[in-house]
Design a protein around this motif. Structure first.
Motif, mmCIF file in Angstrom:
data_model
loop_
_atom_site.group_PDB
_atom_site.id
_atom_site.type_symbol
_atom_site.label_atom_id
_atom_site.label_comp_id
_atom_site.label_asym_id
_atom_site.label_seq_id
_atom_site.Cartn_x
_atom_site.Cartn_y
_atom_site.Cartn_z
ATOM 1 N N ILE A 6 1.481 -20.334 -15.968
ATOM 2 C CA ILE A 6 2.309 -19.202 -15.553
ATOM 3 C C ILE A 6 1.528 -17.907 -15.694
ATOM 4 C CG2 ILE A 6 4.378 -17.837 -16.101
ATOM 5 C CD1 ILE A 6 5.619 -20.466 -17.164
ATOM 6 N N MET A 7 1.606 -17.075 -14.656
ATOM 7 C CA MET A 7 1.050 -15.726 -14.695
ATOM 8 C C MET A 7 2.164 -14.734 -14.420
ATOM 9 S SD MET A 7 -2.017 -14.064 -12.390
ATOM 10 C CE MET A 7 -2.426 -12.311 -12.486
ATOM 11 N N ILE A 8 2.220 -13.649 -15.180
ATOM 12 C CA ILE A 8 3.190 -12.585 -14.935
ATOM 13 C C ILE A 8 2.432 -11.283 -14.734
ATOM 14 C CG2 ILE A 8 5.103 -11.253 -15.891
ATOM 15 C CD1 ILE A 8 6.132 -13.742 -17.195
ATOM 16 N N ALA A 9 2.738 -10.606 -13.627
ATOM 17 C CA ALA A 9 2.041 -9.361 -13.293
ATOM 18 C C ALA A 9 2.900 -8.530 -12.361
ATOM 19 C CB ALA A 9 0.697 -9.665 -12.624
ATOM 20 N N PRO A 10 2.769 -7.183 -12.427
ATOM 21 C CA PRO A 10 3.461 -6.319 -11.476
ATOM 22 C C PRO A 10 2.728 -6.336 -10.132
ATOM 23 C CG PRO A 10 2.812 -5.136 -13.483
ATOM 24 C CD PRO A 10 2.040 -6.400 -13.436
ATOM 25 N N ILE A 11 3.498 -6.421 -9.041
ATOM 26 C CA ILE A 11 2.920 -6.428 -7.698
ATOM 27 C C ILE A 11 3.630 -5.370 -6.868
ATOM 28 C CG2 ILE A 11 2.488 -7.779 -5.616
ATOM 29 C CD1 ILE A 11 2.484 -10.290 -7.365
ATOM 30 N N GLY A 12 2.859 -4.495 -6.244
ATOM 31 C CA GLY A 12 3.456 -3.457 -5.414
ATOM 32 C C GLY A 12 2.524 -2.285 -5.246
ATOM 33 N N PRO A 13 2.993 -1.210 -4.626
ATOM 34 C CA PRO A 13 2.139 -0.052 -4.332
ATOM 35 C C PRO A 13 1.704 0.679 -5.594
ATOM 36 C CG PRO A 13 4.441 0.433 -3.843
ATOM 37 C CD PRO A 13 4.382 -1.022 -4.158
ATOM 38 N N ASP A 14 0.556 1.365 -5.494
ATOM 39 C CA ASP A 14 0.037 2.122 -6.636
ATOM 40 C C ASP A 14 1.026 3.189 -7.095
ATOM 41 O OD1 ASP A 14 -2.179 0.580 -6.332
ATOM 42 O OD2 ASP A 14 -3.509 2.194 -5.661
ATOM 43 N N GLU A 15 1.682 3.824 -6.154
ATOM 44 C CA GLU A 15 2.652 4.871 -6.477
ATOM 45 C C GLU A 15 4.062 4.296 -6.370
ATOM 46 O OE1 GLU A 15 1.774 7.828 -7.534
ATOM 47 O OE2 GLU A 15 -0.374 7.504 -7.203
ATOM 48 N N GLY A 16 4.910 4.646 -7.322
ATOM 49 C CA GLY A 16 6.287 4.190 -7.254
ATOM 50 C C GLY A 16 6.506 2.865 -7.974
ATOM 51 N N GLU A 17 7.555 2.166 -7.556
ATOM 52 C CA GLU A 17 7.964 0.958 -8.264
ATOM 53 C C GLU A 17 7.211 -0.276 -7.778
ATOM 54 O OE1 GLU A 17 12.168 0.867 -7.538
ATOM 55 O OE2 GLU A 17 12.617 2.130 -9.278
ATOM 56 N N GLN A 18 7.038 -1.205 -8.726
ATOM 57 C CA GLN A 18 6.508 -2.527 -8.403
ATOM 58 C C GLN A 18 7.506 -3.579 -8.877
ATOM 59 O OE1 GLN A 18 4.160 -1.018 -11.001
ATOM 60 N NE2 GLN A 18 3.138 0.330 -9.561
ATOM 61 N N VAL A 19 7.278 -4.814 -8.472
ATOM 62 C CA VAL A 19 8.103 -5.929 -8.909
ATOM 63 C C VAL A 19 7.316 -6.750 -9.919
ATOM 64 C CG1 VAL A 19 9.232 -8.077 -8.212
ATOM 65 C CG2 VAL A 19 9.425 -6.043 -6.772
ATOM 66 N N MET A 20 7.914 -7.020 -11.071
ATOM 67 C CA MET A 20 7.274 -7.892 -12.053
ATOM 68 C C MET A 20 7.479 -9.331 -11.575
ATOM 69 S SD MET A 20 5.426 -7.684 -14.739
ATOM 70 C CE MET A 20 5.581 -6.619 -16.148
ATOM 71 N N ALA A 21 6.401 -9.990 -11.232
ATOM 72 C CA ALA A 21 6.479 -11.316 -10.630
ATOM 73 C C ALA A 21 6.011 -12.389 -11.611
ATOM 74 C CB ALA A 21 5.622 -11.366 -9.363
ATOM 75 N N LYS A 22 6.771 -13.467 -11.660
ATOM 76 C CA LYS A 22 6.382 -14.656 -12.424
ATOM 77 C C LYS A 22 5.812 -15.653 -11.434
ATOM 78 C CE LYS A 22 8.273 -18.328 -15.373
ATOM 79 N NZ LYS A 22 9.487 -18.808 -16.100
ATOM 80 N N LEU A 23 4.527 -15.968 -11.606
ATOM 81 C CA LEU A 23 3.804 -16.833 -10.678
ATOM 82 C C LEU A 23 3.460 -18.142 -11.381
ATOM 83 C CD1 LEU A 23 1.388 -14.033 -9.418
ATOM 84 C CD2 LEU A 23 3.514 -14.768 -8.306
#
Length: 217
Positions: A172-189
């Protein structure tokens, strides 16, 4: 030695919030309780150590709020034999908590100051299975895998496919994915074969991952 009253009250409030969100693994709560959070936070912020706020630390960095750290560590579903890679040591607090749940934690940060302080804290707490080092972690630690769990406290603009080969099967990997500015989604991969199965677990705001180490600090 008993913890200060404000620390005990802060921890109690933290536990109530976790229970309200359904985060109640006994081993996780025990690991948080055994790891003195104020030891990892500058003195002027001790009164909000257990809050949901991000707190400033050295090198212009921050420590994530206690609730987010707990949610992410719970989602990692760490097992006693797990080998963990953490990108973004920060104060070292999350690595110290995870070390109480796992077999081995390797945590890297681009700031030498932060990794040295984390090492000192691990030593002071008698934590012998967490290892902090200065390294550029945007592509993981390719020479040291595979890891059973990977957690990254900085954002990627797209799915971090370079990490697939560094995860064990079912890892399992967990990391934020999204644009540099603003909100990202914390994704469980979760690794299935040569691909990731993705589950989104929350909205966050993190700095983009850096692809270099800090030269001076």
């Amino acid at each position: 030695m008993n913890a200060p009253l404000d620390d005990r009250e802060g921890f109690a409030a933290f536990l109530l919030r976790l229970r309200g969100r359904g985060i109640v693994p006994k081993d996780l709560i025990t690991a948080f309780e055994a790891t003195p959070r104020q030891m990892f936070i500058p003195g002027q912020w001790h009164d909000i150590a257990w809050s949901e706020r991000m707190i400033p630390i050295e090198c212009g960095e921050t420590i994530e709020g206690a609730d987010l750290q707990a949610a992410v560590i719970a989602a990692l579903a760490i097992e006693p034999g797990s080998r963990i890679l953490e990108i973004g040591t920060g104060s070292g607090y999350s690595a110290a908590v995870m070390a109480r749940l796992a077999a081995r934690v390797v945590t890297v940060d681009r700031y030498r100051t932060l990794t040295e302080q984390a090492r000192q804290r691990f030593e002071a707490l008698g934590i012998t299975n967490a290892f902090a080092r200065q390294a550029e972690g945007s592509n993981g630690l390719s020479g040291e895998g595979p890891f059973d769990r990977i957690v990254v406290w900085a954002s990627f603009d797209s799915l971090p496919r370079a990490f697939v080969d560094q995860l064990s099967s079912g890892g399992i990997m967990i990391a934020p994915i999204g644009p540099d500015e603003g909100e990202q989604v914390m994704a469980k991969l979760t690794k299935l074969g040569s691909r990731f199965e993705r589950e989104d677990i929350g909205v966050v705001r993190f700095q983009p991952i850096a692809n270099s180490v800090a030269a001076a600090i």
